[in-house]
Design a protein around this motif. Structure first.
Motif, short mmCIF file in Angstrom:
data_model
loop_
_atom_site.label_atom_id
_atom_site.label_comp_id
_atom_site.label_asym_id
_atom_site.label_seq_id
_atom_site.Cartn_x
_atom_site.Cartn_y
_atom_site.Cartn_z
N LYS A 53 0.84 -1.20 0.00
CA LYS A 53 0.00 0.00 0.00
C LYS A 53 0.88 1.25 0.00
CE LYS A 53 -3.88 -2.22 2.29
NZ LYS A 53 -4.72 -2.27 3.49
N LEU A 54 2.09 1.10 0.49
CA LEU A 54 3.10 2.15 0.50
C LEU A 54 4.25 1.65 -0.36
CD1 LEU A 54 4.31 4.79 1.67
CD2 LEU A 54 5.09 3.44 3.62
N GLY A 55 4.62 2.44 -1.36
CA GLY A 55 5.68 2.03 -2.28
C GLY A 55 7.02 1.82 -1.59
N ASP A 61 12.34 6.43 2.00
CA ASP A 61 12.44 7.84 2.36
C ASP A 61 11.83 8.10 3.74
OD1 ASP A 61 13.86 8.81 0.20
OD2 ASP A 61 12.07 9.40 -0.93
N LEU A 62 10.69 7.50 4.02
CA LEU A 62 10.02 7.72 5.31
C LEU A 62 10.81 7.12 6.47
CD1 LEU A 62 6.28 7.17 4.35
CD2 LEU A 62 7.54 9.31 4.54
N PRO A 84 1.61 8.59 1.25
CA PRO A 84 2.44 9.46 0.41
C PRO A 84 3.00 8.73 -0.81
CG PRO A 84 3.56 8.92 2.47
CD PRO A 84 2.20 8.31 2.54
N ASP A 85 3.04 9.48 -1.91
CA ASP A 85 3.71 8.95 -3.10
C ASP A 85 5.19 9.30 -2.98
OD1 ASP A 85 3.96 11.66 -3.80
OD2 ASP A 85 2.49 11.56 -5.41
N GLY A 86 5.97 9.00 -3.99
CA GLY A 86 7.41 9.23 -3.94
C GLY A 86 7.78 10.68 -3.72
N GLU A 91 9.66 14.86 0.10
CA GLU A 91 9.45 16.17 0.73
C GLU A 91 9.36 16.04 2.26
OE1 GLU A 91 6.57 20.07 0.03
OE2 GLU A 91 6.29 18.29 -1.22
N LEU A 92 8.66 15.02 2.73
CA LEU A 92 8.56 14.78 4.18
C LEU A 92 9.95 14.52 4.77
CD1 LEU A 92 5.38 12.55 4.06
CD2 LEU A 92 5.55 14.72 5.30
#
Length: 119
Positions: A53-55, A61-62, A84-86, A91-92
């Motif tokens: 569900k999350l790439g 990145d997260l 969030p997308d890529g 950005e986060l």
């Protein structure tokens, strides 16, 4: 995750590089490093990544967000019903590394319209 599995296949005195492990697992060394990085995710975010569900790259990145920031982000994701997308994950990560992450920032970034993917 793959690295952990490979560690349990037996121990050797010499240490293997990510490239060596990757070659044995049919992955690049960089991807092995990314898999290892995913161990920094909180359980909720890791679960979303496992469920696809999350790439993969956004999840990596997260993983650079502090644990508290990841928890705040997960609550915002639940509240807004989105992941969030890529671009958003990148950005986060930037806000976190700059010490400027907050729930408000996360909400603003997650609320941005995502580009439509062409097939």
């Amino acid at each position: 995750m793959k690295s952990e599995a490979l560690k349990h296949q037996g121990s050797r005195k010499e240490k293997k590089t990510a490239d060596e492990i990757g070659g044995e697992a049919g992955e690049s060394g960089r991807n092995i490093q990314r898999y290892i990085r995913l161990t920094e995710l909180t359980g909720e975010l890791l679960s979303l990544a496992d469920q696809k569900k999350l790439g993969f790259i956004p999840a990596v990145d997260l993983s650079y967000l502090k644990k508290e920031e990841q928890e705040i982000l997960y609550k915002k994701m639940q509240e807004l019903g989105t992941v969030p997308d890529g671009r958003q994950a990148s950005e986060l990560k930037k806000y976190s590394l700059a010490g400027e992450f907050s729930g408000s920032v996360a909400g603003l970034i997650l609320s941005k319209e995502k580009p439509v993917r062409k097939k």
